[in-house]
Design a protein around this motif. Structure first.
Motif, PDB file in Angstrom:
ATOM      1  N   GLU A 214      -7.456  12.740 -35.036  1.00 35.20           N
ATOM      2  CA  GLU A 214      -6.924  14.084 -35.537  1.00 35.20           C
ATOM      3  C   GLU A 214      -6.312  13.400 -37.191  1.00 35.20           C
ATOM      4  O   GLU A 214      -5.528  12.749 -36.961  1.00 35.20           O
ATOM      5  N   PRO A 215      -6.666  13.460 -38.495  1.00 27.68           N
ATOM      6  CA  PRO A 215      -5.938  12.881 -39.159  1.00 27.68           C
ATOM      7  C   PRO A 215      -4.418  13.379 -39.432  1.00 27.68           C
ATOM      8  O   PRO A 215      -4.123  14.908 -39.055  1.00 27.68           O
ATOM      9  N   GLY A 216      -3.240  12.010 -39.774  1.00 29.54           N
ATOM     10  CA  GLY A 216      -2.154  12.878 -39.396  1.00 29.54           C
ATOM     11  C   GLY A 216      -1.506  13.249 -40.565  1.00 29.54           C
ATOM     12  O   GLY A 216      -2.626  12.024 -41.533  1.00 29.54           O
ATOM     13  N   PRO A 217      -0.362  12.858 -40.943  1.00 35.22           N
ATOM     14  CA  PRO A 217       0.158  13.069 -42.457  1.00 35.22           C
ATOM     15  C   PRO A 217       0.098  11.805 -43.367  1.00 35.22           C
ATOM     16  O   PRO A 217      -0.602  11.497 -44.047  1.00 35.22           O
ATOM     17  N   GLU A 218      -0.112  10.892 -42.182  1.00 38.87           N
ATOM     18  CA  GLU A 218       0.211   9.470 -42.952  1.00 38.87           C
ATOM     19  C   GLU A 218      -1.911   9.258 -43.370  1.00 38.87           C
ATOM     20  O   GLU A 218      -1.393   8.563 -44.460  1.00 38.87           O
ATOM     21  N   HIS A 219      -2.509   9.641 -42.576  1.00 36.16           N
ATOM     22  CA  HIS A 219      -3.930   9.364 -44.043  1.00 36.16           C
ATOM     23  C   HIS A 219      -4.263  10.078 -44.371  1.00 36.16           C
ATOM     24  O   HIS A 219      -4.782  10.027 -45.431  1.00 36.16           O
TER      25      HIS A 219
ATOM     26  N   GLN B  35     -13.310   2.110 -29.182  1.00 36.24           N
ATOM     27  CA  GLN B  35     -12.711   3.197 -30.160  1.00 36.24           C
ATOM     28  C   GLN B  35     -12.180   3.235 -31.148  1.00 36.24           C
ATOM     29  O   GLN B  35     -10.969   3.025 -30.481  1.00 36.24           O
ATOM     30  N   PRO B  36     -12.377   3.293 -32.134  1.00 34.61           N
ATOM     31  CA  PRO B  36     -10.908   3.151 -33.026  1.00 34.61           C
ATOM     32  C   PRO B  36      -9.747   4.466 -33.413  1.00 34.61           C
ATOM     33  O   PRO B  36     -10.026   5.857 -32.778  1.00 34.61           O
ATOM     34  N   ASN B  37      -8.784   4.415 -33.266  1.00 32.87           N
ATOM     35  CA  ASN B  37      -7.611   5.486 -33.374  1.00 32.87           C
ATOM     36  C   ASN B  37      -7.181   5.746 -34.616  1.00 32.87           C
ATOM     37  O   ASN B  37      -7.257   4.928 -35.468  1.00 32.87           O
ATOM     38  N   TYR B  38      -6.270   6.197 -34.166  1.00 29.36           N
ATOM     39  CA  TYR B  38      -5.860   6.927 -35.528  1.00 29.36           C
ATOM     40  C   TYR B  38      -4.924   5.668 -36.479  1.00 29.36           C
ATOM     41  O   TYR B  38      -4.978   5.685 -37.608  1.00 29.36           O
ATOM     42  N   VAL B  39      -4.042   4.949 -36.035  1.00 30.01           N
ATOM     43  CA  VAL B  39      -4.086   3.677 -36.511  1.00 30.01           C
ATOM     44  C   VAL B  39      -5.280   2.510 -37.640  1.00 30.01           C
ATOM     45  O   VAL B  39      -5.477   2.227 -38.563  1.00 30.01           O
ATOM     46  N   THR B  40      -6.767   2.653 -36.558  1.00 33.00           N
ATOM     47  CA  THR B  40      -7.626   1.607 -36.963  1.00 33.00           C
ATOM     48  C   THR B  40      -7.613   2.528 -38.610  1.00 33.00           C
ATOM     49  O   THR B  40      -7.944   2.200 -39.676  1.00 33.00           O
ATOM     50  N   PHE B  41      -7.905   3.661 -38.060  1.00 33.21           N
ATOM     51  CA  PHE B  41      -8.389   4.654 -39.209  1.00 33.21           C
ATOM     52  C   PHE B  41      -7.152   4.448 -40.877  1.00 33.21           C
ATOM     53  O   PHE B  41      -7.714   4.536 -41.653  1.00 33.21           O
ATOM     54  N   LEU B  42      -5.419   4.688 -39.950  1.00 32.54           N
ATOM     55  CA  LEU B  42      -4.816   4.169 -41.350  1.00 32.54           C
ATOM     56  C   LEU B  42      -5.752   2.833 -42.520  1.00 32.54           C
ATOM     57  O   LEU B  42      -5.080   3.211 -43.359  1.00 32.54           O
ATOM     58  N   CYS B  43      -5.859   2.402 -41.649  1.00 32.34           N
ATOM     59  CA  CYS B  43      -5.663   0.315 -41.700  1.00 32.34           C
ATOM     60  C   CYS B  43      -7.048   0.920 -42.755  1.00 32.34           C
ATOM     61  O   CYS B  43      -6.566  -0.408 -43.559  1.00 32.34           O
ATOM     62  N   LEU B  44      -7.864   1.460 -42.397  1.00 36.76           N
ATOM     63  CA  LEU B  44      -9.308   1.296 -43.179  1.00 36.76           C
ATOM     64  C   LEU B  44      -9.193   2.017 -44.233  1.00 36.76           C
ATOM     65  O   LEU B  44      -9.363   1.485 -45.359  1.00 36.76           O
ATOM     66  N   LEU B  45      -8.528   3.194 -44.294  1.00 35.67           N
ATOM     67  CA  LEU B  45      -7.923   4.131 -45.344  1.00 35.67           C
ATOM     68  C   LEU B  45      -7.178   2.801 -46.230  1.00 35.67           C
ATOM     69  O   LEU B  45      -7.062   3.052 -48.006  1.00 35.67           O
ATOM     70  N   THR B  46      -5.972   2.417 -46.269  1.00 31.91           N
ATOM     71  CA  THR B  46      -5.833   1.808 -46.709  1.00 31.91           C
ATOM     72  C   THR B  46      -6.264   0.817 -47.292  1.00 31.91           C
ATOM     73  O   THR B  46      -5.664   0.246 -48.738  1.00 31.91           O
ATOM     74  N   ALA B  47      -6.905  -0.039 -46.544  1.00 32.89           N
ATOM     75  CA  ALA B  47      -7.570  -1.433 -47.089  1.00 32.89           C
ATOM     76  C   ALA B  47      -9.063  -0.488 -48.321  1.00 32.89           C
ATOM     77  O   ALA B  47      -8.610  -1.543 -49.602  1.00 32.89           O
ATOM     78  N   CYS B  48      -9.073   0.543 -48.301  1.00 37.90           N
ATOM     79  CA  CYS B  48      -9.903   1.693 -49.509  1.00 37.90           C
ATOM     80  C   CYS B  48      -9.044   1.197 -50.452  1.00 37.90           C
ATOM     81  O   CYS B  48      -9.453   1.058 -51.810  1.00 37.90           O
ATOM     82  N   SER B  49      -8.064   2.330 -49.932  1.00 37.21           N
ATOM     83  CA  SER B  49      -6.885   2.084 -51.038  1.00 37.21           C
ATOM     84  C   SER B  49      -6.508   0.489 -52.186  1.00 37.21           C
ATOM     85  O   SER B  49      -6.907   0.869 -53.441  1.00 37.21           O
ATOM     86  N   HIS B  50      -6.312   0.181 -51.639  1.00 37.29           N
ATOM     87  CA  HIS B  50      -5.819  -1.543 -51.880  1.00 37.29           C
ATOM     88  C   HIS B  50      -7.085  -1.626 -52.872  1.00 37.29           C
ATOM     89  O   HIS B  50      -6.644  -2.286 -54.171  1.00 37.29           O
ATOM     90  N   ALA B  51      -8.714  -2.016 -52.760  1.00 39.57           N
ATOM     91  CA  ALA B  51      -9.391  -2.186 -53.880  1.00 39.57           C
ATOM     92  C   ALA B  51     -10.430  -0.978 -54.134  1.00 39.57           C
ATOM     93  O   ALA B  51     -11.530  -1.693 -54.989  1.00 39.57           O
ATOM     94  N   GLY B  52      -9.983  -0.076 -53.734  1.00 41.16           N
ATOM     95  CA  GLY B  52     -10.181   1.191 -54.922  1.00 41.16           C
ATOM     96  C   GLY B  52     -11.389   1.765 -55.039  1.00 41.16           C
ATOM     97  O   GLY B  52     -12.454   2.397 -55.895  1.00 41.16           O
ATOM     98  N   LEU B  53     -11.554   1.569 -53.415  1.00 41.81           N
ATOM     99  CA  LEU B  53     -13.247   1.824 -53.039  1.00 41.81           C
ATOM    100  C   LEU B  53     -12.787   3.570 -52.400  1.00 41.81           C
ATOM    101  O   LEU B  53     -12.751   4.383 -50.944  1.00 41.81           O
ATOM    102  N   LEU B  54     -13.905   4.211 -53.782  1.00 40.51           N
ATOM    103  CA  LEU B  54     -13.103   5.765 -53.383  1.00 40.51           C
ATOM    104  C   LEU B  54     -14.160   6.312 -52.160  1.00 40.51           C
ATOM    105  O   LEU B  54     -13.931   7.245 -51.339  1.00 40.51           O
ATOM    106  N   ASP B  55     -15.619   5.976 -52.463  1.00 38.10           N
ATOM    107  CA  ASP B  55     -16.669   6.456 -51.269  1.00 38.10           C
ATOM    108  C   ASP B  55     -16.705   6.076 -50.514  1.00 38.10           C
ATOM    109  O   ASP B  55     -16.151   7.179 -49.589  1.00 38.10           O
ATOM    110  N   GLU B  56     -15.732   5.283 -49.980  1.00 36.85           N
ATOM    111  CA  GLU B  56     -16.183   4.672 -49.179  1.00 36.85           C
ATOM    112  C   GLU B  56     -15.008   5.265 -47.913  1.00 36.85           C
ATOM    113  O   GLU B  56     -14.637   5.162 -46.875  1.00 36.85           O
ATOM    114  N   GLY B  57     -13.446   5.019 -48.624  1.00 34.57           N
ATOM    115  CA  GLY B  57     -12.538   5.574 -48.196  1.00 34.57           C
ATOM    116  C   GLY B  57     -12.773   7.168 -48.034  1.00 34.57           C
ATOM    117  O   GLY B  57     -12.506   7.430 -46.933  1.00 34.57           O
ATOM    118  N   LYS B  58     -13.552   7.992 -49.027  1.00 40.00           N
ATOM    119  CA  LYS B  58     -14.042   9.576 -48.369  1.00 40.00           C
ATOM    120  C   LYS B  58     -14.521   9.153 -46.736  1.00 40.00           C
ATOM    121  O   LYS B  58     -14.723  10.527 -46.462  1.00 40.00           O
TER     122      LYS B  58
END
Length: 645
Positions: A416-421, A381-404
């Motif tokens: 639960e989304p934390g401040p870092e997310h 099961q993905p956790n806090y860190v997993t999602f942080l990584c996914l969002l960062t990856a989307c950010s690096h690639a400029g993939l807005l829809d995937e990030g959302k």
DNA sequence: ATAGGGTTAG
């Protein structure tokens, strides 16, 4: 006092149970599938636990449950112990329900002989990752709780990261005049460390000194770890020095404390002493030391430690594997990182997160998404860190829809989304130029934004030359008491780019007035077992003349190929930023065909990024440059970041 | 015959 607390907890537990139970079931199924191997703490060796033995035992239990239940409490206990070790939740629950229903555990009877059996249910539910059912078992004990009942409860609550419940019940225990013992102190110490509360730590230590266990290795090591987790390293070291007896856990706890604090040389010195003293270091010890090598990009030492883990037969540990995946990735050797991951005999959630982060930092966005699917297919099961990584990856690639999409997927997985997310989402929105949407997103956040949220907005405003939003974000940061030198420089840069030179000068003055200095930009390169460090415009290196000569020579070819130096950067008077000098040395000393690996402690500037692209095109070399956040792999005139960083 | 210390990822 105890009664009212007691009642309010029952109420709380009943309310929380429904919600928590489904989450805990998920955790349970994960632990259950991946527990075939574990470290034996006493010997420090890794041993295999056969799955066939587990299932054989489970079958025996199932057969016994169908038969008439034994009436002897001791026989029942041995049955329950089997159910605990196999984490057979449904069978245990059936047994519990049956015993309660049949009056075997008389709830209202004041001095039941079955307290011992009830204590086992506290442990059973803890093993099944249902701490609130441990609590309910405790609360429905047929007779007053014994010291063991309290210890079992505190153990369950502390293992499941429930600090306030642990502390409440510890207080209740003391009020019930049950003295703390060698079982309850370590449980409480764990949650105090988890809370990182220095004053609680000191008072628990003081309390432990008044018990007969003041010299017990278990108790002392738990207190040592608590101090380390509260960043009280002096106290931890003092305790370590004065301990009458130390074992590998004591050493590991201190090493890990220094590693967390970033005191890298202390970690390496302690590890050396441990080996010298003949301590049987284990996978946990190695993981901390390898982590330090990863953070400092000491590839040579890290590879040496990798060799040692093989020699010590610890290389199959998922902890060691995760640390090695991270080490090779952070040193720029993505292939080695993947090789370690692929060859891991057993992977845990952190191993998956490590390889996800490695891929994201190296810009392999497609791999990140594929690995995310593979990870779930493997039952994690993905956790806090997993999602942080996914969002960062989307950010690096400029993939807005995937990030959302991933951001909304978090609630599906109960993360639960934390401040870092939120900061990552602001970063993503900002990078693709949706500045006003980013601002709106911040204003609709259900939690207070932390500094990095406004910092992300400031960075984005700078990139997209939105001076007003930059000033607004900077103002927010000022109000929060933040005054990092980087923030002032960002603000000054934004004003300068907008031609508002007066305000730019004011921002620079504000930085000088606050007594801050910009972080020195440094780049380094490991060659011949030595780390060569360069500052911007540095001429102190022994081969400085040659370095400048080769850069000039290559520079002519680069300009012939169409490179135009950009002189609008911050340091107009400096010919080469530090990474260029490090690459210059790389051209001299790194053999042809081997990538030139350079590390940098701040972000790479536009001009250098363009220059390095031309450099690789003109020389046929590969350059791997790690900046503050990610890797750039330059090859034949292009960069893996796609010019988006 | 139940309860006890360290662990990896950002």
């Amino acid at each position: 006092m105890f009664r009212s607390l007691h009642q309010s907890i029952v109420h709380f537990a009943a309310l929380a149970l429904g919600r928590v139970k489904s989450q805990l079931y998920r955790t349970y199924s994960h632990t259950h599938t991946h527990k075939s191997q574990f470290t034996n703490h006493k010997t420090g060796s890794t041993i295999k636990q056969s799955n066939s033995q587990d299932s054989e035992r489970l079958m025996q239990v199932q057969q016994r449950l169908r038969l008439p239940l034994p009436s002897d409490p001791r026989a029942l206990i041995s049955l329950l112990v089997s159910l605990s070790t196999t984490r057979s939740l449904s069978q245990g629950e059936q047994l519990h329900a049956y015993l309660l229903k049949s009056g075997y555990i008389p709830c209202s009877h004041p001095c039941s002989p079955y307290t011992l059996l009830s204590n086992h249910f506290i442990t059973f539910y803890s093993r099944c990752n249902l701490p609130l059912l441990s609590l309910l078992s405790f609360l429905s004990l047929p007779s007053p709780p014994t010291p063991s009942s309290w210890s079992s409860l505190l153990s369950s609550l502390s293992h499941h990261h429930l600090p306030s419940l642990t502390l409440s019940y510890f207080r209740s225990m003391l009020l019930a005049r049950v003295p703390p013992n060698r079982h309850s102190i370590p449980s409480v110490a764990r949650v105090v460390g988890y809370l990182s509360d220095p004053s609680l730590a000191r008072s628990l230590h003081g309390m432990s000194l008044k018990t007969p266990f003041a010299t017990d290795v278990f108790v002392l090591t738990s207190v040592l770890d608590m101090y380390a987790k509260c960043s009280l390293l002096k106290e931890a070291q003092k305790l370590f020095d004065e301990m009458p007896e130390r074992n590998v856990v004591s050493w590991s706890a201190l090493i890990c404390g220094y590693a967390d604090a970033g005191l890298h040389s202390s970690v390496l010195n302690l590890f050396r002493s441990a080996l010298h003293d003949g301590v049987e270091v284990n996978d946990c010890t190695f993981s901390s030391v390898i982590r330090v090598c990863a953070e400092t990009t000491l590839l040579g030492l890290g590879a040496l430690l990798h060799g040692l883990t093989i020699k010590f037969n610890l290389d199959s540990s998922p902890f060691v594997g995760s640390a090695l995946v991270s080490l090779y990735s952070k040193c720029g050797l993505l292939d080695s990182s993947y090789k370690v991951f692929n060859e891991m005999p057993e992977r845990n959630l952190s191993a998956w997160n490590s390889v996800l982060i490695a891929s994201a930092q190296h810009g392999n966005i497609g791999t990140v998404f594929n690995l995310f699917e593979a990870m779930q297919a493997a039952g994690f099961q993905p956790n806090y860190v997993t999602f942080l990584c996914l969002l960062t990856a989307c950010s690096h690639a400029g993939l807005l829809d995937e990030g959302k999409r991933y951001f909304s997927l978090m609630s599906v997985y109960g993360v639960e989304p934390g401040p870092e997310h939120y900061a990552a989402m602001v970063d993503l929105l900002g990078r693709v130029g949706r500045i006003s949407e980013a601002l709106f997103f911040i204003q609709s956040m259900p939690i207070e934004p932390i500094e990095s949220v406004w910092g992300a907005l400031l960075t984005a405003s700078r990139i997209h030359k939105d001076t007003n939003t930059a000033a607004f974000a900077a103002q927010k940061l000022f109000e929060m008491g933040s005054c990092s030198p980087g923030m002032h420089m960002l603000l000054a840069g934004t004003y300068r780019a907008a031609g508002r030179h007066l305000e730019a000068a004011q921002a620079r003055k504000a930085m000088r007035d606050s007594g801050l200095r910009k972080d020195a930009g440094l780049s380094w390169l490991e060659a011949g077992g030595v780390i060569h460090t360069f500052a911007s415009g540095d001429q102190r290196h022994g081969r400085s003349v040659e370095i400048y000569r080769v850069l000039e020579e290559v520079g002519k070819r680069m300009e012939a190929a169409g490179y135009e130096p950009d002189t609008s950067g911050v340091h107009r008077n400096v010919r080469y930023h530090s990474e260029r000098l490090a690459i210059g040395l790389g051209l001299l000393v790194v053999p042809e065909g081997v990538p030139i690996r350079v590390m940098k402690n701040i972000r790479v500037c536009n001009d250098c990024h363009t220059a390095i692209k031309y450099l690789t095109k003109c020389t046929g070399r590969v350059v791997v440059l790690r900046d503050l956040h990610r890797f750039h792999r330059f090859e034949n005139g292009t960069c893996s970041c796609g010019d988006f960083w």
